[in-house]
Design a protein around this motif. Structure first.
Motif, PDB file in Angstrom:
ATOM      1  N   ASP A 114       0.841  -1.203   0.000  1.00  0.00           N
ATOM      2  CA  ASP A 114       0.000   0.000   0.000  1.00  0.00           C
ATOM      3  C   ASP A 114       0.876   1.252   0.000  1.00  0.00           C
ATOM      4  O   ASP A 114       0.600   2.208  -0.728  1.00  0.00           O
ATOM      5  CB  ASP A 114      -0.929   0.016   1.220  1.00  0.00           C
ATOM      6  N   TYR A 115       1.920   1.235   0.812  1.00  0.00           N
ATOM      7  CA  TYR A 115       2.839   2.368   0.897  1.00  0.00           C
ATOM      8  C   TYR A 115       3.534   2.594  -0.447  1.00  0.00           C
ATOM      9  O   TYR A 115       3.633   3.729  -0.924  1.00  0.00           O
ATOM     10  CB  TYR A 115       3.862   2.108   2.008  1.00  0.00           C
ATOM     11  N   GLU A 116       3.996   1.513  -1.086  1.00  0.00           N
ATOM     12  CA  GLU A 116       4.662   1.638  -2.382  1.00  0.00           C
ATOM     13  C   GLU A 116       3.701   2.136  -3.454  1.00  0.00           C
ATOM     14  O   GLU A 116       4.086   2.941  -4.303  1.00  0.00           O
ATOM     15  CB  GLU A 116       5.290   0.306  -2.796  1.00  0.00           C
ATOM     16  N   MET A 117       2.462   1.681  -3.406  1.00  0.00           N
ATOM     17  CA  MET A 117       1.470   2.155  -4.375  1.00  0.00           C
ATOM     18  C   MET A 117       1.204   3.647  -4.175  1.00  0.00           C
ATOM     19  O   MET A 117       1.090   4.406  -5.143  1.00  0.00           O
ATOM     20  CB  MET A 117       0.180   1.342  -4.259  1.00  0.00           C
ATOM     21  N   GLU A 118       1.149   4.067  -2.929  1.00  0.00           N
ATOM     22  CA  GLU A 118       0.957   5.484  -2.623  1.00  0.00           C
ATOM     23  C   GLU A 118       2.156   6.297  -3.119  1.00  0.00           C
ATOM     24  O   GLU A 118       1.988   7.382  -3.691  1.00  0.00           O
ATOM     25  CB  GLU A 118       0.780   5.656  -1.108  1.00  0.00           C
ATOM     26  N   LEU A 119       3.356   5.765  -2.917  1.00  0.00           N
ATOM     27  CA  LEU A 119       4.554   6.445  -3.408  1.00  0.00           C
ATOM     28  C   LEU A 119       4.553   6.544  -4.930  1.00  0.00           C
ATOM     29  O   LEU A 119       4.892   7.589  -5.494  1.00  0.00           O
ATOM     30  CB  LEU A 119       5.820   5.706  -2.956  1.00  0.00           C
ATOM     31  N   ARG A 120       4.173   5.459  -5.597  1.00  0.00           N
ATOM     32  CA  ARG A 120       4.109   5.485  -7.067  1.00  0.00           C
ATOM     33  C   ARG A 120       3.094   6.507  -7.557  1.00  0.00           C
ATOM     34  O   ARG A 120       3.343   7.227  -8.515  1.00  0.00           O
ATOM     35  CB  ARG A 120       3.755   4.096  -7.601  1.00  0.00           C
ATOM     36  N   ALA A 121       1.934   6.561  -6.898  1.00  0.00           N
ATOM     37  CA  ALA A 121       0.910   7.523  -7.288  1.00  0.00           C
ATOM     38  C   ALA A 121       1.419   8.948  -7.077  1.00  0.00           C
ATOM     39  O   ALA A 121       1.232   9.811  -7.948  1.00  0.00           O
ATOM     40  CB  ALA A 121      -0.373   7.290  -6.488  1.00  0.00           C
ATOM     41  N   SER A 122       2.102   9.190  -5.958  1.00  0.00           N
ATOM     42  CA  SER A 122       2.664  10.511  -5.698  1.00  0.00           C
ATOM     43  C   SER A 122       3.735  10.847  -6.717  1.00  0.00           C
ATOM     44  O   SER A 122       3.791  11.978  -7.215  1.00  0.00           O
ATOM     45  CB  SER A 122       3.269  10.570  -4.286  1.00  0.00           C
ATOM     46  N   LYS A 123       4.566   9.882  -7.025  1.00  0.00           N
ATOM     47  CA  LYS A 123       5.623  10.090  -8.019  1.00  0.00           C
ATOM     48  C   LYS A 123       5.014  10.430  -9.373  1.00  0.00           C
ATOM     49  O   LYS A 123       5.478  11.336 -10.067  1.00  0.00           O
ATOM     50  CB  LYS A 123       6.496   8.841  -8.136  1.00  0.00           C
ATOM     51  N   LYS A 124       3.952   9.730  -9.744  1.00  0.00           N
ATOM     52  CA  LYS A 124       3.275   9.979 -11.022  1.00  0.00           C
ATOM     53  C   LYS A 124       2.706  11.395 -11.041  1.00  0.00           C
ATOM     54  O   LYS A 124       2.835  12.107 -12.038  1.00  0.00           O
ATOM     55  CB  LYS A 124       2.166   8.939 -11.225  1.00  0.00           C
ATOM     56  N   LYS A 125       2.078  11.810  -9.937  1.00  0.00           N
ATOM     57  CA  LYS A 125       1.525  13.161  -9.853  1.00  0.00           C
ATOM     58  C   LYS A 125       2.633  14.208  -9.989  1.00  0.00           C
ATOM     59  O   LYS A 125       2.467  15.211 -10.677  1.00  0.00           O
ATOM     60  CB  LYS A 125       0.772  13.372  -8.536  1.00  0.00           C
ATOM     61  N   ILE A 126       3.741  13.958  -9.315  1.00  0.00           N
ATOM     62  CA  ILE A 126       4.872  14.894  -9.375  1.00  0.00           C
ATOM     63  C   ILE A 126       5.431  14.954 -10.793  1.00  0.00           C
ATOM     64  O   ILE A 126       5.716  16.037 -11.308  1.00  0.00           O
ATOM     65  CB  ILE A 126       5.961  14.503  -8.350  1.00  0.00           C
ATOM     66  N   GLU A 127       5.592  13.785 -11.421  1.00  0.00           N
ATOM     67  CA  GLU A 127       6.100  13.761 -12.792  1.00  0.00           C
ATOM     68  C   GLU A 127       5.147  14.476 -13.740  1.00  0.00           C
ATOM     69  O   GLU A 127       5.596  15.223 -14.623  1.00  0.00           O
ATOM     70  CB  GLU A 127       6.320  12.314 -13.254  1.00  0.00           C
ATOM     71  N   ASP A 128       3.837  14.260 -13.567  1.00  0.00           N
ATOM     72  CA  ASP A 128       2.847  14.940 -14.406  1.00  0.00           C
ATOM     73  C   ASP A 128       2.914  16.451 -14.207  1.00  0.00           C
ATOM     74  O   ASP A 128       2.863  17.215 -15.174  1.00  0.00           O
ATOM     75  CB  ASP A 128       1.440  14.429 -14.115  1.00  0.00           C
TER      76      ASP A 128
END
Length: 180
Positions: A114-128
């Motif tokens: 769950d933590y890694e998925m949250e990090l990936r989602a945050s990373k995607k938002k930051i990259e976008d």
């Protein structure tokens, strides 16, 4: 089983040389929703779905037989309700008095995933957001360039207008120079 191991903060399984469960600690049993009598004597693969059986066959058996250990095997076990629970498994082969067995430690990975998925989602938002800012910056640079070009055009036009305003059209005589 030792009391400390019985309630360790991770799951513990003891397998015989044919991968049948000899022991399971209370932490594992509680996490998975099983009673001790439901797991002891069962083959470890009976707790795996087909995809995880393939992983188990391709990673666990070769490593335990060749190297006597397995490090960081990501595997999902079926719980008492048939749902999969992810674990990170470490195992080592141990020589007992009369036979070999395998000690397995299982760290639940549910929160980590769950933590890694949250990090990936945050990373995607930051990259976008970064890409959006990059595009905006490029657009602003283009607009700035266009403004610079328009400003230069206006300066040239202004010079022409000054010359026209200061020149008699019939004689092309500079009025400003004459007035000085």
């Amino acid at each position: 089983m030792e009391v400390r191991l019985k309630n360790a903060p991770c799951g513990y399984l003891k397998l015989d040389h044919k991968s049948f469960l000899i022991e399971a600690n209370d932490t594992f049993l509680n996490e998975m929703g099983y009673k001790k009598q439901e797991v002891v004597g069962q083959h470890i693969e009976s707790f795996l779905k087909p995809a995880n059986k393939m992983v188990f066959h391709s990673y666990f058996y070769p490593n335990i037989n060749l190297f006597g250990a397995v490090d960081e095997l990501y595997i999902k076990f079926k719980n008492g309700e048939g749902e999969e629970t992810p674990f990170l498994m470490n195992a080592c082969q141990v020589e007992g008095d009369s036979e070999k067995f395998v000690d397995c430690i299982l760290m639940p990975m549910r929160k980590r995933i769950d933590y890694e998925m949250e990090l990936r989602a945050s990373k995607k938002k930051i990259e976008d957001a970064y890409l959006k800012n990059e595009h905006a910056l490029i657009e602003l640079e283009n607009i700035y360039q266009e403004i610079e070009e328009k400003q230069n055009d206006l300066l040239l036009l202004n010079e022409k207008l000054k010359r026209l305003a200061n020149t008699d059209q019939l004689t092309e005589f500079q009025i400003v120079d004459y007035l000085k």
